[in-house]
Design a protein around this motif. Structure first.
Motif, mmCIF file in Angstrom:
data_model
loop_
_atom_site.group_PDB
_atom_site.id
_atom_site.type_symbol
_atom_site.label_atom_id
_atom_site.label_comp_id
_atom_site.label_asym_id
_atom_site.label_seq_id
_atom_site.Cartn_x
_atom_site.Cartn_y
_atom_site.Cartn_z
ATOM 1 N N VAL B 37 0.826 -1.217 0.000
ATOM 2 C CA VAL B 37 0.000 0.000 0.000
ATOM 3 C C VAL B 37 0.856 1.261 0.000
ATOM 4 O O VAL B 37 0.555 2.233 -0.720
ATOM 5 C CB VAL B 37 -0.997 -0.002 1.190
ATOM 6 N N ALA B 38 1.941 1.262 0.750
ATOM 7 C CA ALA B 38 2.780 2.462 0.799
ATOM 8 C C ALA B 38 3.436 2.721 -0.550
ATOM 9 O O ALA B 38 3.560 3.877 -0.979
ATOM 10 C CB ALA B 38 3.837 2.310 1.882
ATOM 11 N N TYR B 41 0.783 4.038 -2.994
ATOM 12 C CA TYR B 41 0.449 5.418 -2.598
ATOM 13 C C TYR B 41 1.576 6.380 -2.990
ATOM 14 O O TYR B 41 1.337 7.463 -3.514
ATOM 15 C CB TYR B 41 0.200 5.456 -1.099
ATOM 16 N N ASN B 42 2.790 5.953 -2.741
ATOM 17 C CA ASN B 42 3.954 6.770 -3.066
ATOM 18 C C ASN B 42 4.002 7.083 -4.567
ATOM 19 O O ASN B 42 4.231 8.222 -4.986
ATOM 20 C CB ASN B 42 5.211 5.997 -2.641
ATOM 21 N N VAL B 45 1.392 9.653 -5.365
ATOM 22 C CA VAL B 45 1.742 11.021 -4.943
ATOM 23 C C VAL B 45 2.664 11.664 -5.974
ATOM 24 O O VAL B 45 2.484 12.826 -6.348
ATOM 25 C CB VAL B 45 2.412 11.013 -3.559
ATOM 26 N N TYR B 46 3.625 10.897 -6.464
ATOM 27 C CA TYR B 46 4.554 11.452 -7.452
ATOM 28 C C TYR B 46 3.851 11.803 -8.757
ATOM 29 O O TYR B 46 4.284 12.688 -9.486
ATOM 30 C CB TYR B 46 5.694 10.470 -7.719
ATOM 31 N N GLU B 55 -4.686 9.087 -2.506
ATOM 32 C CA GLU B 55 -5.481 8.108 -1.735
ATOM 33 C C GLU B 55 -6.582 7.530 -2.609
ATOM 34 O O GLU B 55 -6.839 6.315 -2.586
ATOM 35 C CB GLU B 55 -6.091 8.792 -0.513
ATOM 36 N N THR B 58 -5.071 5.137 -5.043
ATOM 37 C CA THR B 58 -4.623 3.936 -4.329
ATOM 38 C C THR B 58 -5.809 3.019 -4.035
ATOM 39 O O THR B 58 -5.727 1.797 -4.216
ATOM 40 C CB THR B 58 -3.923 4.334 -3.010
ATOM 41 N N GLU B 59 -6.887 3.617 -3.603
ATOM 42 C CA GLU B 59 -8.084 2.823 -3.302
ATOM 43 C C GLU B 59 -8.591 2.112 -4.558
ATOM 44 O O GLU B 59 -8.879 0.913 -4.539
ATOM 45 C CB GLU B 59 -9.178 3.729 -2.728
ATOM 46 N N VAL B 126 2.304 18.347 -0.714
ATOM 47 C CA VAL B 126 3.438 17.439 -0.830
ATOM 48 C C VAL B 126 4.752 18.196 -0.672
ATOM 49 O O VAL B 126 5.651 17.783 0.053
ATOM 50 C CB VAL B 126 3.394 16.731 -2.194
ATOM 51 N N TRP B 140 12.586 16.794 -5.638
ATOM 52 C CA TRP B 140 11.162 16.627 -5.960
ATOM 53 C C TRP B 140 10.771 17.517 -7.129
ATOM 54 O O TRP B 140 10.119 17.072 -8.080
ATOM 55 C CB TRP B 140 10.330 16.953 -4.722
ATOM 56 N N ARG B 157 12.646 3.874 -10.726
ATOM 57 C CA ARG B 157 14.045 3.437 -10.559
ATOM 58 C C ARG B 157 14.624 3.903 -9.231
ATOM 59 O O ARG B 157 15.208 3.122 -8.492
ATOM 60 C CB ARG B 157 14.895 3.992 -11.716
ATOM 61 N N PHE B 158 14.427 5.176 -8.922
ATOM 62 C CA PHE B 158 15.110 5.750 -7.750
ATOM 63 C C PHE B 158 14.300 5.634 -6.459
ATOM 64 O O PHE B 158 14.877 5.440 -5.400
ATOM 65 C CB PHE B 158 15.464 7.223 -8.003
ATOM 66 N N VAL B 159 12.994 5.785 -6.553
ATOM 67 C CA VAL B 159 12.179 5.742 -5.334
ATOM 68 C C VAL B 159 11.801 4.308 -4.991
ATOM 69 O O VAL B 159 11.933 3.876 -3.857
ATOM 70 C CB VAL B 159 10.912 6.613 -5.492
ATOM 71 N N GLU B 161 13.138 1.652 -6.516
ATOM 72 C CA GLU B 161 14.329 0.831 -6.733
ATOM 73 C C GLU B 161 13.999 -0.451 -7.501
ATOM 74 O O GLU B 161 14.452 -1.534 -7.164
ATOM 75 C CB GLU B 161 15.011 0.524 -5.392
#
Lengths: 143, 197
Positions: B37-38, B41-42, B45-46, B55, B58-59, B126, B140, B157-159, B161
């Motif tokens: 979930v994280a 969600y992440n 957000v990006y 949110e 994500t839902e 954010v 950001w 790639r970076f967030v 990975e």
């Protein structure tokens, strides 16, 4: 420089070199940075360490967990096979009256009700005020 | 003589046990949900620049994944390595679709301009979070200014990975194309960050 990928252009080769560097960087392994421009290396290091990670709020996480649980309760699992007895189980005698009984009871009530109404109309109680009223109304109606 | 039957699928998906449990009983989907979930969600957000929109996406992503789980097919191969998770790739593809759908809706009925958010340094919620760290805010904003495909590749790639192969599967591109996207994105970000120094 010898091409590492047959048919690949300079841009693709440079991208491949950067990819290998990133692989090592993100795995926290020492990497060969000789072939990389300084700004690219600095940019990659900045992105690897500085880009923020966002986490959902506890409230949202729990809300969605509940929403998913509700969704799983509403719908049966796809492809699930509903058990259906191939032969009458031993306990069928205990189940049968429940099913058939409700049908009989319904029908019996209907029949009894019709019989009672018919009998009541033909045998009105002379004492009851309502019966007297019904008879008075019945007399005024043309047959 | 050994017959060949195409690429052999190895039992390498690290989420196999959780996926099989969830298939047998949808109520057992929760461990997969908690695990990812994280990350979903992440990613949202990006892409959406707004916690509430993230949110919502994500839902939608997890509800869609739950509904589609019976159709999921594991496809990790030996070449994918021992950390491979085709479920994660599959889930990210669903999330990407949910996010893209949300972006389309926001473009048709804009409540805030995503382009403006990406181009101006005015703080959003954010950015307000990131402003605690000047370097994080700079990173950001540099990533936010990238074109969609480069930004998605760089973030994955970076967030997150993810490997190039995983990103290629999520974006529906070849690995070579993903490498080029990341390289170009990285060069542009590096130039922007260099100007700030």
């Amino acid at each position: 420089m010898t091409s590492m990928v047959p048919g690949a252009g300079d841009g693709e080769i440079e991208a491949l070199v950067v990819d290998r560097y990133l692989e090592a960087l993100l795995a926290r392994r020492p990497a060969d940075v000789a072939a990389l421009p300084d700004d690219v290396r600095a940019g990659a290091a900045a992105l690897a360490t500085d880009l923020p990670r966002f986490h959902p709020s506890f409230r949202f996480e729990e809300y969605l967990a509940m929403r998913l649980a509700q969704a799983t309760n509403q719908a049966p699992p796809a492809g699930a096979i509903v058990a259906f007895p191939a032969k009458v189980p031993a306990s069928a005698s205990a189940m049968r009256p429940v099913v058939i009984g409700s049908v009989l009871t319904s029908a019996a009530l209907s029949l009894a009700g019709a019989v009672f109404v018919a009998w009541r109309r033909s045998h009105p109680s002379p004492e009851a005020a309502m019966a007297r009223a019904v008879r008075a109304v019945a007399r005024t109606r043309p047959v | 003589m050994e017959a060949t039957h195409g690429p052999r699928v190895f039992p390498l998906d690290r989420d196999r046990a959780l996926v099989e449990a969830a298939r047998a009983d949808p109520a057992a989907f929760e461990p997969l949900y908690r695990k990812y979930v994280a990350q979903v969600y992440n990613l949202a957000v990006y892409e959406l620049h707004d916690p509430h929109e993230a949110e919502d996406a994500t839902e939608r992503a997890f509800l869609a994944a739950l509904a589609a789980l019976p159709r999921f097919r594991e496809g990790a191969t030996a070449a994918d390595g021992q950390d491979a998770s085709t479920f994660k790739v599959w889930l990210f593809r669903i999330a990407r679709n949910a996010i893209a759908e949300r972006r389309r809706t926001l473009r048709r009925h804009p409540e805030t301009s995503l382009d403006a958010l990406a181009m101006t340094p005015a703080p959003t919620d954010v950015e307000a979070i990131a402003v605690h760290n000047e370097a994080a805010a700079a990173a950001w904003q540099a990533v936010a200014s990238l074109p969609d495909d480069r930004r998605q590749a760089v973030v994955l790639r970076f967030v997150h990975e993810l490997s190039t192969a995983e990103i290629a599967a999520i974006l529906g591109r070849s690995e070579g194309a993903v490498r080029v996207l990341i390289h170009r994105g990285l060069r542009r970000v590096a130039a922007q960050l260099g100007e700030r120094r």
